[in-house]
Design a protein around this motif. Sequence first.
Motif, short mmCIF file in Angstrom:
data_model
loop_
_atom_site.label_atom_id
_atom_site.label_comp_id
_atom_site.label_asym_id
_atom_site.label_seq_id
_atom_site.Cartn_x
_atom_site.Cartn_y
_atom_site.Cartn_z
N ALA A 81 0.82 -1.22 0.00
CA ALA A 81 0.00 0.00 0.00
C ALA A 81 0.85 1.26 0.00
N GLY A 82 2.18 1.11 -0.01
CA GLY A 82 3.05 2.27 -0.11
C GLY A 82 3.63 2.78 1.20
N TYR A 83 3.61 1.95 2.24
CA TYR A 83 4.10 2.39 3.55
C TYR A 83 5.37 1.66 3.95
N ALA A 84 6.23 2.37 4.66
CA ALA A 84 7.31 1.71 5.39
C ALA A 84 6.71 1.11 6.66
N VAL A 85 7.40 0.12 7.22
CA VAL A 85 6.93 -0.54 8.43
C VAL A 85 7.90 -0.25 9.57
N ILE A 86 7.36 0.28 10.66
CA ILE A 86 8.15 0.58 11.86
C ILE A 86 7.75 -0.38 12.97
N THR A 87 8.72 -1.04 13.59
CA THR A 87 8.45 -1.88 14.75
C THR A 87 9.45 -1.54 15.84
N GLY A 88 9.33 -2.25 16.96
CA GLY A 88 10.30 -2.10 18.02
C GLY A 88 11.61 -2.80 17.74
N GLY A 89 11.69 -3.46 16.59
CA GLY A 89 12.94 -4.05 16.14
C GLY A 89 13.33 -5.34 16.82
N GLY A 90 12.51 -5.84 17.71
CA GLY A 90 12.84 -7.04 18.45
C GLY A 90 12.38 -8.32 17.76
N PRO A 91 12.37 -9.42 18.50
CA PRO A 91 11.92 -10.70 17.94
C PRO A 91 10.40 -10.81 17.94
N GLY A 92 9.90 -12.00 17.68
CA GLY A 92 8.47 -12.26 17.76
C GLY A 92 7.66 -11.57 16.69
N ALA A 93 6.54 -10.97 17.11
CA ALA A 93 5.64 -10.31 16.16
C ALA A 93 6.31 -9.13 15.48
N MET A 94 7.21 -8.47 16.18
CA MET A 94 7.94 -7.35 15.56
C MET A 94 8.81 -7.85 14.41
N GLU A 95 9.53 -8.92 14.66
CA GLU A 95 10.35 -9.53 13.61
C GLU A 95 9.49 -9.95 12.41
N ALA A 96 8.32 -10.50 12.71
CA ALA A 96 7.44 -10.96 11.64
C ALA A 96 7.04 -9.81 10.72
N ALA A 97 6.65 -8.67 11.30
CA ALA A 97 6.26 -7.52 10.49
C ALA A 97 7.45 -6.98 9.70
N ASN A 98 8.62 -6.91 10.34
CA ASN A 98 9.83 -6.49 9.62
C ASN A 98 10.16 -7.45 8.48
N LYS A 99 10.01 -8.73 8.72
CA LYS A 99 10.30 -9.73 7.70
C LYS A 99 9.36 -9.58 6.52
N LEU A 115 17.46 -3.07 26.93
CA LEU A 115 16.85 -3.92 27.95
C LEU A 115 17.82 -5.04 28.31
N PRO A 116 17.81 -5.50 29.55
CA PRO A 116 18.74 -6.55 29.95
C PRO A 116 18.55 -7.86 29.20
N PHE A 117 17.31 -8.12 28.74
CA PHE A 117 17.02 -9.42 28.13
C PHE A 117 16.84 -9.35 26.62
N GLU A 118 17.11 -8.20 26.01
CA GLU A 118 17.03 -8.10 24.55
C GLU A 118 18.41 -8.29 23.93
N THR A 119 18.43 -8.80 22.70
CA THR A 119 19.69 -9.13 22.03
C THR A 119 19.93 -8.30 20.78
N GLY A 120 19.34 -7.14 20.69
CA GLY A 120 19.56 -6.29 19.54
C GLY A 120 18.45 -6.39 18.51
N LEU A 121 18.61 -5.67 17.40
CA LEU A 121 17.59 -5.63 16.36
C LEU A 121 17.55 -6.92 15.58
N ASN A 122 16.36 -7.28 15.11
CA ASN A 122 16.24 -8.51 14.33
C ASN A 122 16.87 -8.34 12.94
N GLU A 123 17.11 -9.44 12.28
CA GLU A 123 17.88 -9.44 11.04
C GLU A 123 17.14 -8.82 9.86
#
Length: 244
Positions: A81-99, A115-123
């Motif tokens: 539809a012509g939009y960029a996608v912004i997420t929190g950059g993490g895993p899970g549902a955020m990763e899915a939308a980025n993918k 965050l102590p338990f986050e490992t950075g932005l998804n691929e």
Amino acid sequence: MRRSKVPDETTDQRLLDSRGPADFVHTDPWRVMRIQSEFVEGFGALAELGPAVSVFGSARTRPDDPTYALGERVGAALVGAGYAVITGGGPGAMEAANKGACEAGGTSVGLGIELPFETGLNEFVDLGVNFRYFFARKTMFVKYAQGFIVLPGGFGTLDELFEAITLVQTQKVTSFPIVLMGTSYWQGLLDWLRQSALSAGTISAKDLDLVTLTDDVDEAVAAIVASDRGRTKDTPAGTGTHPE
């Protein structure tokens, strides 16, 4: 940062935790400069992004969960539809939308948080910005988006959802659609708002109209597009929906 390099405490934690010695008298003024730098970095990275939609959802969503596939479809449909996608950059549902956005050939943005338990932005993030402070990050989610699509999620997702609703309700932002994806997940929350909050008079009936609930990806994207077109038609050139 990963493994042994992940800090034991976060910058937000050090800012908000009032316990301990009174050296905050000397350090807090310098924190203001760090906070300012986060806004400057975010504005600089996203200023030329173009139309975008922020997609939220649980970091705990597994790739074999139907919500993950839903997130991929949402990301791809928004790109279509012509939009960029912004997420929190993490895993899970955020990763899915980025993918979904990445594989559809669109711009995939991740706004990470320390965050102590986050490992950075998804691929699947093409353009990423890491934040120390939640409030700076949350400003970017709203300022550079034409709307929110919210997948099933936990406290972080609810935080973003209700902040967006509050901003629309108080007219801090205008013509800002909020779409909840997953009727079986979100219906109970909307029922509670109607039966408890509305009946108690703490919200009005029109507040419940600020969100769209659907299972249909096309309907979700159509709600964003319709609001965007209405805003473009009604907004004079050189003005936007978000306050400066």
